[in-house]
Design a protein around this motif. Structure first.
Motif, short mmCIF file in Angstrom:
data_model
loop_
_atom_site.label_atom_id
_atom_site.label_comp_id
_atom_site.label_asym_id
_atom_site.label_seq_id
_atom_site.Cartn_x
_atom_site.Cartn_y
_atom_site.Cartn_z
N LEU A 22 0.28 -8.20 -2.64
CA LEU A 22 -0.32 -8.13 -1.32
C LEU A 22 -1.28 -9.29 -1.15
O LEU A 22 -2.12 -9.53 -2.01
N GLU A 23 -1.11 -10.01 -0.07
CA GLU A 23 -2.03 -11.12 0.19
C GLU A 23 -3.33 -10.58 0.74
O GLU A 23 -3.36 -9.87 1.72
N PHE A 59 -2.61 1.32 -3.43
CA PHE A 59 -2.50 1.03 -2.01
C PHE A 59 -3.84 0.52 -1.50
O PHE A 59 -4.89 1.10 -1.79
N THR A 60 -3.76 -0.57 -0.75
CA THR A 60 -4.94 -1.15 -0.12
C THR A 60 -4.65 -1.35 1.35
O THR A 60 -3.58 -1.85 1.72
N LEU A 64 1.22 -0.88 0.08
CA LEU A 64 1.38 -0.94 -1.36
C LEU A 64 0.92 -2.30 -1.87
O LEU A 64 1.41 -3.35 -1.43
N TYR A 65 -0.01 -2.27 -2.83
CA TYR A 65 -0.51 -3.52 -3.42
C TYR A 65 0.29 -3.85 -4.67
O TYR A 65 0.83 -4.93 -4.83
N THR A 103 6.59 0.76 1.67
CA THR A 103 5.36 0.00 1.41
C THR A 103 4.15 0.63 2.08
O THR A 103 3.03 0.26 1.78
N GLU A 104 4.37 1.58 2.98
CA GLU A 104 3.24 2.19 3.69
C GLU A 104 2.79 3.45 2.97
O GLU A 104 3.60 4.27 2.54
N GLU A 105 1.50 3.57 2.84
CA GLU A 105 0.92 4.69 2.10
C GLU A 105 1.27 6.03 2.75
O GLU A 105 1.52 7.02 2.05
N ALA A 106 1.31 6.09 4.08
CA ALA A 106 1.60 7.34 4.77
C ALA A 106 2.96 7.90 4.37
O ALA A 106 3.14 9.12 4.26
#
Length: 634
Positions: A22-23, A59-60, A64-65, A103-106
């Protein structure tokens, strides 16, 4: 029994590294190292439980990091690089992998763990979610930050304990209605409505403690456990319900108090602090007849709601009644089983519904002149105290319900009438004939006394008020109306012609004569056996006259039941001295009188049959004839 409680994982921030997935801006690329330690279970001298490889998803900002696979050391410690202000999803034992498309935390937070089809148990896993906050612009390499991570098992454990009684042997245990899937990181919601079953069969009947028979996902809906086995050779099936299953707990099904009250109880031993759940088998259910497993011959009907079996008058010899319950069913007692009837020994088998207990039943055919009757078979569960029930076997009345004899051109009832009610008529006792009744049980053959044109019976050995009318009922003159008829349905008061055919006026008793239909009749006088006993102490001689047809051998018996005048208040009707029987006619009589046939023996052993008038308010016997006589087409 060992039960677990996971302590907290301490996360210690000690070093940094670069992020790849993750940038993020330079101000947030502070790396750190987490150390897992302190993973243990209570009640054990060990300080750490080996949890194997742990997948950690970071996750940030809701994305997803990175994800890592780490294996804590024996002391529970492991290092991982993290970024500040991150949320960690940790899971062990379920083989959860990162999906490049998720990639999304939800979305990830609702990851689902499934139990594969055909699995013997749900997969065991531990999971946890925690959040780590960055310490602002503080140099993370020089300032340690504490964070806690609580790992929790995603399943409950089912244990079996049957060691309390060595006579209990378990063959199989089954879980039904268990969830087929669960959320990996959410424990207060059901992930699916689909359910799955698990089953374990013991190669040899088992007695003792079996830990971890099954693991099941948590459920807010009831989960059922079925234990099949035996107690001292008697098949047993216990059905127990857990109202709700919580993760991280051990449910122990204990088989207790076998032989008196056999029951399965769920106790809960916590993997973590919490309440308890107890379940017992339902021993209050009705012991119902199983139509599917019973054999009901033609003519037999079954009412399962009432546990009622209806048997025809012809009886049955090949009926089988079966009951399905959690254990074998015993017959504790029977009421009303006639001579020649039987209930065979119990035969026990098993079906998908439960333990089947079957009994062969034989019911003899009804004898002539028999009312319908019921047999009550009392039941209980063989090993479950307090679970009682019964089945009623109702046998239809005889096709020839009233004992009759065709003689002298008419079909006569074999006994004097008592009331229009079939239940009140006189019936031979089991195993004896009509004449046996007169010879051995005379007082119960005399019937009642009646006033002309009325249907209410007066008890012969009781006194009356003169001209008393029991029912305040006007007389039916002549005696024809069904509302006044003291005969049961299908019968009536004989006519003068019918009396004359059977008992010609002037006939001598004892003696021989020819009846109106040409039959040769022999009339004989008899005295019954034993003393005369009545509730009011009335005495007399128990005598009867037997009229026998030489052509058919049939016989009609008239008891010398006596009679009373309209002004009599005496308790004594003159037992053994005379018979007085009403006709249905008052033709040729002055007002207030009707005709009756008399057999006056008084103190003599001979008499002559006469037809004489009797005051309608007087009291005489009634002997009924069948409404449709043979000469009328029968």
């Amino acid at each position: 029994m060992r039960f677990f409680k996971l302590s907290l994982l301490l996360l210690t921030l000690v070093s940094c590294s670069d992020s790849k997935n993750l940038e993020i801006d330079d101000n947030r690329q502070n790396q750190c190292t987490l150390t897992f330690r302190g993973l243990s279970f209570s009640g054990s001298s060990s300080s750490t439980e080996n949890i194997g490889e742990v997948a950690v998803f970071q996750f940030t900002d809701g994305l997803l990091y990175r994800h890592n696979a780490i294996t804590p050391a024996d002391n529970g410690k492991a290092e991982i690089s993290i970024v500040g202000d991150t949320r960690l999803y940790c899971i062990s034992g379920a083989g959860l992998q990162a999906d490049d498309n998720v990639t999304e935390e939800a979305d990830f937070s609702k990851s689902i763990i499934e139990s594969p089809d055909g699995a013997a148990s749900a997969p065991v896993f531990l999971s946890a979610v925690t959040e780590v906050k960055a310490a602002g612009n503080t140099n993370l390499q020089t300032r340690a930050q504490q964070a806690t991570l609580e790992m929790k098992r995603g399943v409950a454990r089912i244990d079996l304990d049957s060691h309390f009684d060595s006579k209990v042997l378990i063959n199989e245990i089954t879980v039904e209605n268990a969830p087929a899937a669960t959320y990996a990181f959410i424990d207060n919601e059901d992930a699916t409505d689909h359910t799955i079953s698990y089953s374990k069969t013991y190669s040899e009947p088992f007695n003792g403690i079996d830990e971890g028979v099954f693991h099941v996902f948590g459920s807010r809906k009831p989960v059922n456990i079925t234990v099949r086995g035996s107690y001292d050779g008697v098949p047993v099936r216990l059905n127990v319900e857990i109202p709700a299953v919580e993760r991280n707990r051990i449910y122990v099904v204990e088989i207790l108090n076998a032989g008196a009250t056999l029951e399965g109880i769920f106790s809960v031993k916590d993997w973590e602090e919490g309440g308890s759940v107890t379940g017992k088998p339902d021993t209050s259910r009705k012991i119902a007849i199983s139509a599917e497993n019973s054999v009901l011959p033609e003519g037999v009907s079954l009412d399962t709601e009432r546990n009622l079996v209806s048997v025809p008058a012809s009886g049955v010899t090949d009926m089988r009644l079966a009951f399905v319950a959690d254990t074998a069913i015993d017959i504790t007692s029977t009421e009303g089983l006639p001579e020649g009837g039987s209930l065979g020994d119990r035969v026990v088998s098993e079906s998908s519904q439960g333990i089947v207990s079957a009994f062969s039943v034989t019911i003899p055919a009804q004898r002539n002149g028999r009312l319908g009757y019921s047999i009550f078979v009392h039941l209980k569960n063989a090993l479950l105290a307090g679970s009682y029930d019964y089945v009623e076997i109702a046998v239809a009345p005889s096709d020839h319900q009233i004992e009759t004899v065709e003689i002298g051109g008419s079909v006569w009832m074999a006994f004097n009438s008592r009331t229009p009610d079939l239940d009140d008529q006189i019936y031979p006792l089991d195993g004896i004939s009509v004449e046996d009744m007169y010879r051995l049980n005379w007082i119960n053959t005399v019937g009642g006394l009646y006033q002309f044109g009325r249907q209410y019976m007066y008890v012969p050995w009781q006194g009356y008020n003169p001209s008393n009318d029991l029912g305040s009922q006007k007389q039916d003159i002549p005696w024809q109306s069904p509302t006044h008829m003291p005969c049961p349905e299908g019968f009536r008061i004989p006519t003068r012609a019918e009396f004359e055919s059977m008992f010609p006026k002037g006939t001598t008793i004892p003696g021989e004569y020819v009846a109106g239909n040409g039959e040769h009749i022999t009339a004989t006088l008899h005295t019954s056996e034993g003393p005369l006993i009545t509730p009011s102490g009335v005495t007399g001689t128990q005598r009867y006259v037997k009229f026998t047809s030489a052509e058919t051998g049939r016989y009609l018996i008239i008891p010398l039941a006596g009679g009373k005048g309209d002004k009599s208040t005496s308790n004594n009707p003159g037992f053994g001295r005379r018979a007085v029987i009403w006709t249905n006619s008052n033709q040729g009589c002055p007002g207030g009188y009707a005709l009756a046939y008399w057999m006056k023996f008084e103190a003599n052993d001979t008499t002559v049959i006469t037809e004489e008038r009797l005051q309608m308010e007087g009291f005489a016997s009634v002997r009924c004839v069948k409404t449709q006589q043979p000469s009328e087409g029968e």
